[in-house]
Design a protein around this motif. Structure first.
Motif, PDB file in Angstrom:
ATOM      1  N   THR A 111       0.803  -1.217   0.000  1.00 12.36           N
ATOM      2  CA  THR A 111       0.000   0.000   0.000  1.00 12.36           C
ATOM      3  C   THR A 111       0.840   1.273   0.000  1.00 12.36           C
ATOM      4  O   THR A 111       1.934   1.308   0.565  1.00 12.36           O
ATOM      5  N   THR A 112       0.296   2.278  -0.647  1.00 11.94           N
ATOM      6  CA  THR A 112       0.836   3.639  -0.556  1.00 11.94           C
ATOM      7  C   THR A 112      -0.255   4.586  -0.054  1.00 11.94           C
ATOM      8  O   THR A 112      -0.067   5.791  -0.045  1.00 11.94           O
ATOM      9  N   SER A 113      -1.366   4.027   0.372  1.00 14.10           N
ATOM     10  CA  SER A 113      -2.465   4.818   0.906  1.00 14.10           C
ATOM     11  C   SER A 113      -2.053   5.414   2.252  1.00 14.10           C
ATOM     12  O   SER A 113      -1.654   4.674   3.161  1.00 14.10           O
ATOM     13  N   PRO A 114      -2.148   6.735   2.398  1.00  5.88           N
ATOM     14  CA  PRO A 114      -1.767   7.349   3.679  1.00  5.88           C
ATOM     15  C   PRO A 114      -2.517   6.746   4.873  1.00  5.88           C
ATOM     16  O   PRO A 114      -1.911   6.495   5.913  1.00  5.88           O
ATOM     17  N   ALA A 139      -3.824   3.726   5.177  1.00  8.28           N
ATOM     18  CA  ALA A 139      -3.355   2.364   5.434  1.00  8.28           C
ATOM     19  C   ALA A 139      -1.942   2.376   6.026  1.00  8.28           C
ATOM     20  O   ALA A 139      -1.621   1.554   6.895  1.00  8.28           O
ATOM     21  N   LEU A 140      -1.098   3.310   5.580  1.00  3.46           N
ATOM     22  CA  LEU A 140       0.236   3.416   6.161  1.00  3.46           C
ATOM     23  C   LEU A 140       0.173   3.854   7.625  1.00  3.46           C
ATOM     24  O   LEU A 140       0.981   3.409   8.447  1.00  3.46           O
ATOM     25  N   TYR A 141      -0.786   4.703   7.951  1.00  2.00           N
ATOM     26  CA  TYR A 141      -1.008   5.067   9.356  1.00  2.00           C
ATOM     27  C   TYR A 141      -1.365   3.812  10.162  1.00  2.00           C
ATOM     28  O   TYR A 141      -0.813   3.576  11.242  1.00  2.00           O
ATOM     29  N   MET A 142      -2.303   3.011   9.633  1.00  2.00           N
ATOM     30  CA  MET A 142      -2.716   1.784  10.326  1.00  2.00           C
ATOM     31  C   MET A 142      -1.540   0.826  10.494  1.00  2.00           C
ATOM     32  O   MET A 142      -1.391   0.190  11.543  1.00  2.00           O
ATOM     33  N   LEU A 143      -0.714   0.736   9.463  1.00  2.00           N
ATOM     34  CA  LEU A 143       0.457  -0.137   9.529  1.00  2.00           C
ATOM     35  C   LEU A 143       1.435   0.367  10.591  1.00  2.00           C
ATOM     36  O   LEU A 143       1.935  -0.417  11.407  1.00  2.00           O
ATOM     37  N   THR A 144       1.680   1.659  10.619  1.00  2.00           N
ATOM     38  CA  THR A 144       2.574   2.241  11.623  1.00  2.00           C
ATOM     39  C   THR A 144       2.051   1.965  13.026  1.00  2.00           C
ATOM     40  O   THR A 144       2.797   1.503  13.905  1.00  2.00           O
ATOM     41  N   ASP A 145       0.770   2.216  13.242  1.00  2.00           N
ATOM     42  CA  ASP A 145       0.165   1.995  14.556  1.00  2.00           C
ATOM     43  C   ASP A 145       0.233   0.515  14.944  1.00  2.00           C
ATOM     44  O   ASP A 145       0.537   0.178  16.095  1.00  2.00           O
ATOM     45  N   ARG A 187       8.782   3.315  12.783  1.00  2.00           N
ATOM     46  CA  ARG A 187       9.455   4.544  12.352  1.00  2.00           C
ATOM     47  C   ARG A 187       9.701   4.544  10.843  1.00  2.00           C
ATOM     48  O   ARG A 187       9.475   5.551  10.166  1.00  2.00           O
ATOM     49  N   LEU A 188      10.150   3.426  10.314  1.00  2.00           N
ATOM     50  CA  LEU A 188      10.395   3.331   8.870  1.00  2.00           C
ATOM     51  C   LEU A 188       9.110   3.523   8.070  1.00  2.00           C
ATOM     52  O   LEU A 188       9.093   4.218   7.054  1.00  2.00           O
ATOM     53  N   THR A 189       8.026   2.922   8.551  1.00  2.00           N
ATOM     54  CA  THR A 189       6.743   3.062   7.866  1.00  2.00           C
ATOM     55  C   THR A 189       6.249   4.498   7.952  1.00  2.00           C
ATOM     56  O   THR A 189       5.703   5.032   6.985  1.00  2.00           O
ATOM     57  N   ALA A 190       6.454   5.138   9.095  1.00  2.00           N
ATOM     58  CA  ALA A 190       6.057   6.545   9.239  1.00  2.00           C
ATOM     59  C   ALA A 190       6.854   7.425   8.277  1.00  2.00           C
ATOM     60  O   ALA A 190       6.298   8.373   7.709  1.00  2.00           O
ATOM     61  N   GLU A 191       8.116   7.108   8.076  1.00  2.00           N
ATOM     62  CA  GLU A 191       8.934   7.855   7.111  1.00  2.00           C
ATOM     63  C   GLU A 191       8.348   7.718   5.707  1.00  2.00           C
ATOM     64  O   GLU A 191       8.240   8.696   4.968  1.00  2.00           O
ATOM     65  N   VAL A 192       7.962   6.511   5.344  1.00  2.00           N
ATOM     66  CA  VAL A 192       7.329   6.279   4.038  1.00  2.00           C
ATOM     67  C   VAL A 192       6.005   7.036   3.977  1.00  2.00           C
ATOM     68  O   VAL A 192       5.705   7.709   2.991  1.00  2.00           O
ATOM     69  N   GLY A 193       5.227   6.940   5.045  1.00  2.00           N
ATOM     70  CA  GLY A 193       3.937   7.628   5.095  1.00  2.00           C
ATOM     71  C   GLY A 193       4.073   9.121   4.901  1.00  2.00           C
ATOM     72  O   GLY A 193       3.234   9.752   4.251  1.00  2.00           O
ATOM     73  N   ALA A 194       5.150   9.692   5.429  1.00  2.00           N
ATOM     74  CA  ALA A 194       5.359  11.142   5.304  1.00  2.00           C
ATOM     75  C   ALA A 194       5.439  11.574   3.844  1.00  2.00           C
ATOM     76  O   ALA A 194       5.027  12.678   3.496  1.00  2.00           O
TER      77      ALA A 194
END
Length: 167
Positions: free
Chosen positions: A109-112, A114-120, A132-139
């Motif tokens: 996913t590149t959906s913001p 979904a990336l939030y859900m993945l980070t959480d 942290r890495l996923t949050a960087e991608v999400g940014a």
């Protein structure tokens, strides 16, 4: 009448999925769902219809219905990434963090959101480095989604990642 296995049925089903997804995106939910049900009736293995039905169910917070729709899509095509993402969102809402992570990662996913859900989910599993890495991608994907950017920042603050949150 179209034979369900015919090329015409598949093309008709694909067109109905496209029309149904457009209706859903325009907020014409009943019309969109009607078109998607017709697509499934016309060509039961049509790609995407169950996924869009699942997404509509998620918007109504009908988690069991959404889960059934995503699973139906994945039964027909186990590699359909949008259905994996949708089922990952279901698992996130069910607080099944491990399965949410597995499905969301598999979906690429590149959906913001979904990336939030993945980070959480990573934070809930104690996997702070992955979070942290996923949050960087999400940014990289939240610039046009200020509400999700704020949610990301709040989440990172909650887990003590202040420097990352402020970036």
């Amino acid at each position: 009448q179209l034979a369900q296995g015919s090329s015409d049925a598949r093309q008709s089903g694909d067109a109905l999925v496209l029309a149904g997804s457009l209706c859903l995106s325009l907020g014409r939910i009943e019309q969109g769902e009607r078109l998607l049900r017709t697509a499934i009736a016309t060509h039961p293995a049509v790609r995407g219809a169950h996924t869009y039905m699942g997404l509509a169910a998620l918007q109504r917070n009908e988690i069991r219905t959404a889960e059934r729709e995503f699973q139906a899509e994945l039964a027909a095509d186990p590699n359909y990434l949008p259905a994996s993402e949708g089922l990952g969102q279901v698992r996130y809402r069910q607080q099944n963090w491990e399965e949410a992570v597995n499905l969301l990662v598999a979906s690429r996913t590149t959906s913001p959101a979904a990336l939030y859900m993945l980070t959480d989910s990573y934070f809930h599993l104690g996997r702070a480095q992955d979070a942290r890495l996923t949050a960087e991608v999400g940014a990289a994907y939240v610039s046009n989604h200020p509400e999700i950017a704020q949610s990301f920042a709040a989440l990172l603050h909650q887990y003590g990642e202040v420097a990352l949150a402020e970036r």
